[in-house]
Design a protein around this motif. Structure first.
Motif, PDB file in Angstrom:
ATOM      1  N   SER A  33      -1.666  -6.924   9.896  1.00 37.73           N
ATOM      2  CA  SER A  33      -0.961  -6.158   8.655  1.00 37.73           C
ATOM      3  C   SER A  33      -2.367  -5.925   7.773  1.00 37.73           C
ATOM      4  O   SER A  33      -3.341  -6.686   7.748  1.00 37.73           O
ATOM      5  CB  SER A  33      -0.077  -6.975   7.946  1.00 37.73           C
ATOM      6  OG  SER A  33       0.915  -7.303   8.771  1.00 37.73           O
ATOM      7  N   TYR A  35      -3.374  -4.602   3.940  1.00 41.51           N
ATOM      8  CA  TYR A  35      -3.054  -4.516   2.571  1.00 41.51           C
ATOM      9  C   TYR A  35      -4.195  -3.888   1.486  1.00 41.51           C
ATOM     10  O   TYR A  35      -5.264  -4.320   1.997  1.00 41.51           O
ATOM     11  CB  TYR A  35      -2.803  -5.907   2.063  1.00 41.51           C
ATOM     12  CG  TYR A  35      -1.608  -6.667   2.638  1.00 41.51           C
ATOM     13  CD1 TYR A  35      -1.844  -7.442   3.776  1.00 41.51           C
ATOM     14  CD2 TYR A  35      -0.378  -6.711   1.871  1.00 41.51           C
ATOM     15  CE1 TYR A  35      -0.572  -7.982   4.259  1.00 41.51           C
ATOM     16  CE2 TYR A  35       0.775  -7.384   2.355  1.00 41.51           C
ATOM     17  CZ  TYR A  35       0.547  -8.028   3.573  1.00 41.51           C
ATOM     18  OH  TYR A  35       1.804  -8.409   4.094  1.00 41.51           O
ATOM     19  N   GLN A  37      -5.692  -4.080  -2.067  1.00 43.20           N
ATOM     20  CA  GLN A  37      -5.849  -4.650  -3.357  1.00 43.20           C
ATOM     21  C   GLN A  37      -6.732  -3.958  -4.399  1.00 43.20           C
ATOM     22  O   GLN A  37      -7.971  -4.196  -4.356  1.00 43.20           O
ATOM     23  CB  GLN A  37      -6.246  -6.188  -3.107  1.00 43.20           C
ATOM     24  CG  GLN A  37      -6.142  -7.174  -4.569  1.00 43.20           C
ATOM     25  CD  GLN A  37      -6.528  -8.504  -4.205  1.00 43.20           C
ATOM     26  OE1 GLN A  37      -7.092  -8.952  -3.289  1.00 43.20           O
ATOM     27  NE2 GLN A  37      -5.884  -9.371  -5.096  1.00 43.20           N
ATOM     28  N   GLN A  41      -4.944  -6.329  -9.502  1.00 48.34           N
ATOM     29  CA  GLN A  41      -3.557  -6.503  -8.952  1.00 48.34           C
ATOM     30  C   GLN A  41      -3.436  -7.220  -7.854  1.00 48.34           C
ATOM     31  O   GLN A  41      -4.319  -7.661  -7.216  1.00 48.34           O
ATOM     32  CB  GLN A  41      -3.190  -5.031  -8.557  1.00 48.34           C
ATOM     33  CG  GLN A  41      -3.015  -4.040  -9.927  1.00 48.34           C
ATOM     34  CD  GLN A  41      -2.760  -2.747  -9.814  1.00 48.34           C
ATOM     35  OE1 GLN A  41      -2.023  -2.325  -8.606  1.00 48.34           O
ATOM     36  NE2 GLN A  41      -3.093  -1.744 -10.515  1.00 48.34           N
ATOM     37  N   GLY A  42      -2.044  -7.537  -7.289  1.00 48.38           N
ATOM     38  CA  GLY A  42      -1.765  -8.200  -6.158  1.00 48.38           C
ATOM     39  C   GLY A  42      -2.076  -7.260  -4.959  1.00 48.38           C
ATOM     40  O   GLY A  42      -1.916  -6.044  -5.024  1.00 48.38           O
ATOM     41  N   PRO A  43      -1.967  -7.733  -3.592  1.00 45.40           N
ATOM     42  CA  PRO A  43      -2.318  -6.915  -2.582  1.00 45.40           C
ATOM     43  C   PRO A  43      -1.094  -6.030  -2.508  1.00 45.40           C
ATOM     44  O   PRO A  43       0.013  -6.762  -2.549  1.00 45.40           O
ATOM     45  CB  PRO A  43      -2.444  -7.986  -1.398  1.00 45.40           C
ATOM     46  CG  PRO A  43      -2.934  -9.247  -1.948  1.00 45.40           C
ATOM     47  CD  PRO A  43      -2.239  -9.020  -3.398  1.00 45.40           C
ATOM     48  N   PHE A  45       1.043  -3.742   0.467  1.00 45.79           N
ATOM     49  CA  PHE A  45       1.407  -3.594   2.020  1.00 45.79           C
ATOM     50  C   PHE A  45       0.964  -2.180   2.350  1.00 45.79           C
ATOM     51  O   PHE A  45       1.704  -1.091   1.905  1.00 45.79           O
ATOM     52  CB  PHE A  45       2.802  -3.976   2.422  1.00 45.79           C
ATOM     53  CG  PHE A  45       3.127  -3.839   3.671  1.00 45.79           C
ATOM     54  CD1 PHE A  45       4.064  -2.903   4.221  1.00 45.79           C
ATOM     55  CD2 PHE A  45       2.625  -4.648   4.821  1.00 45.79           C
ATOM     56  CE1 PHE A  45       4.266  -2.678   5.641  1.00 45.79           C
ATOM     57  CE2 PHE A  45       2.848  -4.476   6.350  1.00 45.79           C
ATOM     58  CZ  PHE A  45       3.731  -3.323   6.285  1.00 45.79           C
ATOM     59  N   GLN A  48       1.799  -2.820   9.156  1.00 48.70           N
ATOM     60  CA  GLN A  48       1.693  -3.949  10.127  1.00 48.70           C
ATOM     61  C   GLN A  48       1.769  -3.334  11.680  1.00 48.70           C
ATOM     62  O   GLN A  48       2.771  -2.397  11.680  1.00 48.70           O
ATOM     63  CB  GLN A  48       3.080  -4.755   9.907  1.00 48.70           C
ATOM     64  CG  GLN A  48       2.867  -6.014  10.559  1.00 48.70           C
ATOM     65  CD  GLN A  48       4.239  -6.578  11.234  1.00 48.70           C
ATOM     66  OE1 GLN A  48       5.240  -5.875  10.926  1.00 48.70           O
ATOM     67  NE2 GLN A  48       3.997  -7.570  12.143  1.00 48.70           N
ATOM     68  N   ARG A  55       5.102  -1.572  13.166  1.00 45.23           N
ATOM     69  CA  ARG A  55       6.294  -2.441  12.865  1.00 45.23           C
ATOM     70  C   ARG A  55       6.686  -2.255  11.363  1.00 45.23           C
ATOM     71  O   ARG A  55       7.935  -2.561  10.948  1.00 45.23           O
ATOM     72  CB  ARG A  55       6.284  -4.094  13.343  1.00 45.23           C
ATOM     73  CG  ARG A  55       6.041  -3.977  14.671  1.00 45.23           C
ATOM     74  CD  ARG A  55       7.327  -3.225  15.425  1.00 45.23           C
ATOM     75  NE  ARG A  55       7.216  -4.035  16.854  1.00 45.23           N
ATOM     76  CZ  ARG A  55       7.724  -4.897  17.424  1.00 45.23           C
ATOM     77  NH1 ARG A  55       8.509  -5.613  16.748  1.00 45.23           N
ATOM     78  NH2 ARG A  55       7.631  -5.036  18.846  1.00 45.23           N
ATOM     79  N   LEU A  88     -10.262  -3.309  -2.606  1.00 47.40           N
ATOM     80  CA  LEU A  88     -10.360  -4.464  -1.301  1.00 47.40           C
ATOM     81  C   LEU A  88      -9.415  -4.108  -0.375  1.00 47.40           C
ATOM     82  O   LEU A  88      -8.378  -4.175  -0.697  1.00 47.40           O
ATOM     83  CB  LEU A  88     -10.605  -5.818  -1.929  1.00 47.40           C
ATOM     84  CG  LEU A  88     -10.602  -6.843  -1.209  1.00 47.40           C
ATOM     85  CD1 LEU A  88     -12.123  -6.826  -0.754  1.00 47.40           C
ATOM     86  CD2 LEU A  88     -10.406  -8.213  -1.836  1.00 47.40           C
ATOM     87  N   LEU A  90      -7.657  -5.515   2.637  1.00 45.60           N
ATOM     88  CA  LEU A  90      -7.395  -6.919   3.383  1.00 45.60           C
ATOM     89  C   LEU A  90      -6.720  -6.743   4.708  1.00 45.60           C
ATOM     90  O   LEU A  90      -5.736  -5.943   4.776  1.00 45.60           O
ATOM     91  CB  LEU A  90      -6.881  -7.839   2.589  1.00 45.60           C
ATOM     92  CG  LEU A  90      -7.512  -8.298   1.267  1.00 45.60           C
ATOM     93  CD1 LEU A  90      -6.542  -8.781   0.047  1.00 45.60           C
ATOM     94  CD2 LEU A  90      -8.494  -9.329   1.489  1.00 45.60           C
ATOM     95  N   GLN A 101       0.853 -15.654   7.071  1.00 42.60           N
ATOM     96  CA  GLN A 101      -0.063 -14.759   7.349  1.00 42.60           C
ATOM     97  C   GLN A 101      -1.361 -15.276   6.759  1.00 42.60           C
ATOM     98  O   GLN A 101      -1.569 -15.828   5.796  1.00 42.60           O
ATOM     99  CB  GLN A 101       0.182 -13.584   6.478  1.00 42.60           C
ATOM    100  CG  GLN A 101       1.559 -12.819   7.116  1.00 42.60           C
ATOM    101  CD  GLN A 101       1.482 -11.308   6.422  1.00 42.60           C
ATOM    102  OE1 GLN A 101       0.514 -10.729   6.522  1.00 42.60           O
ATOM    103  NE2 GLN A 101       2.645 -11.027   6.384  1.00 42.60           N
ATOM    104  N   PHE A 103      -5.536 -14.424   5.969  1.00 41.99           N
ATOM    105  CA  PHE A 103      -6.327 -12.972   5.194  1.00 41.99           C
ATOM    106  C   PHE A 103      -7.664 -12.990   5.651  1.00 41.99           C
ATOM    107  O   PHE A 103      -8.197 -14.268   6.056  1.00 41.99           O
ATOM    108  CB  PHE A 103      -6.186 -13.075   3.823  1.00 41.99           C
ATOM    109  CG  PHE A 103      -4.663 -12.525   3.490  1.00 41.99           C
ATOM    110  CD1 PHE A 103      -3.677 -13.232   3.284  1.00 41.99           C
ATOM    111  CD2 PHE A 103      -4.628 -11.141   3.109  1.00 41.99           C
ATOM    112  CE1 PHE A 103      -2.525 -12.550   2.595  1.00 41.99           C
ATOM    113  CE2 PHE A 103      -3.489 -10.435   2.921  1.00 41.99           C
ATOM    114  CZ  PHE A 103      -2.452 -11.301   2.652  1.00 41.99           C
TER     115      PHE A 103
END
Lengths: 112, 115
Positions: A33, A35, A37, A41-43, A45, A48, A55, A88, A90, A101, A103
């Motif tokens: 997957s 991501y 970032q 902030q949070g990653p 999506f 995938q 998917r 970033l 990921l 998962q 990273f």
């Protein structure tokens, strides 16, 4: 066992250029997957892939694309780079039968 | 889609005290809730996770609780140490549905443990 690896570590591009980021999953993991970032902030999506098929896809424009190779490594491609693509990126891998998962260290992309 | 809210955004505690970080999620079908720790410039690292058939899970100084009815889960760190200082992210996921693996993350909590 080696963890998830990503290359390059850092990348500087200018607006309008194209970039390719690479990811190698943990041995035996068939799911990868991606991501994004943004600082502070949070990653978020992006994509995938499992067994070389897409998917899942997040809310990102068509400038973002990805693929997975027979050895389960993956590439993320971004066309027509914008300043807002600086982030970033990921990569995470997992076994098909579990939820966990793992990273990679990420690729820091700066768009000038 | 899923939405995860996380509070507080910053948390400062003294060494030895406890820290609690709370998250709420919107999708009642979510059934897997991991917590990641991210140090500056490093990758997110899984520190603990919980599935919806369990109400609480503990691993040494770290514990996670889940309230499915209220759709919230919390991270508890006891006896905090300076090396616990980092950004913590909660996430939610419909676990292993057709091998899908989309995690929806909270906005993060910056934990600072002071001496």
């Amino acid at each position: 066992d080696a963890g998830v690896t990503q290359s390059p570590t850092h990348l500087i591009k200018t607006r309008g250029q194209h970039v390719t980021l690479r990811c190698s999953p943990i041995s035996g993991h068939k799911s990868v997957s991606w991501y994004q970032q943004v600082l502070g902030q949070g990653p978020q999506f992006i994509f995938q892939y499992y067994e070389k098929e897409e998917r899942g896809r997040g809310n990102f424009p068509d400038r973002f694309s990805a693929r997975q190779f027979p050895n389960y490594s993956s590439e993320l491609n971004v066309n027509a780079l914008l300043l807002g693509d600086s982030a970033l990126y990921l990569c995470a891998s997992k076994q098909g039968s579990t939820d966990t998962q793992y990273f990679g260290p990420g690729t820091r992309l700066t768009v000038l | 889609g899923e939405n995860v809210e996380q509070h507080p955004s910053t948390l400062s505690v003294q060494e030895g005290d406890s820290a609690v970080i709370k998250c709420t999620y919107s999708d009642s079908a979510s059934n897997y809730f991991p917590w990641y720790k991210q140090e500056l410039g490093k990758r997110p690292q899984l520190i603990i996770d919980i599935r919806s058939n369990v109400g609480e899970k503990k691993d040494q100084r770290i514990a996670v609780t889940l309230n499915k009815t209220a759709k919230h889960f919390s991270l508890h760190i006891t006896e905090t140490q300076p090396e616990d200082s980092a950004v913590y992210f909660c996430a939610a996921h419909r676990g292993n549905t057709g091998t899908a693996s989309k995690l929806t993350f909270g906005t993060g909590t910056r934990l600072q443990v002071t001496l």
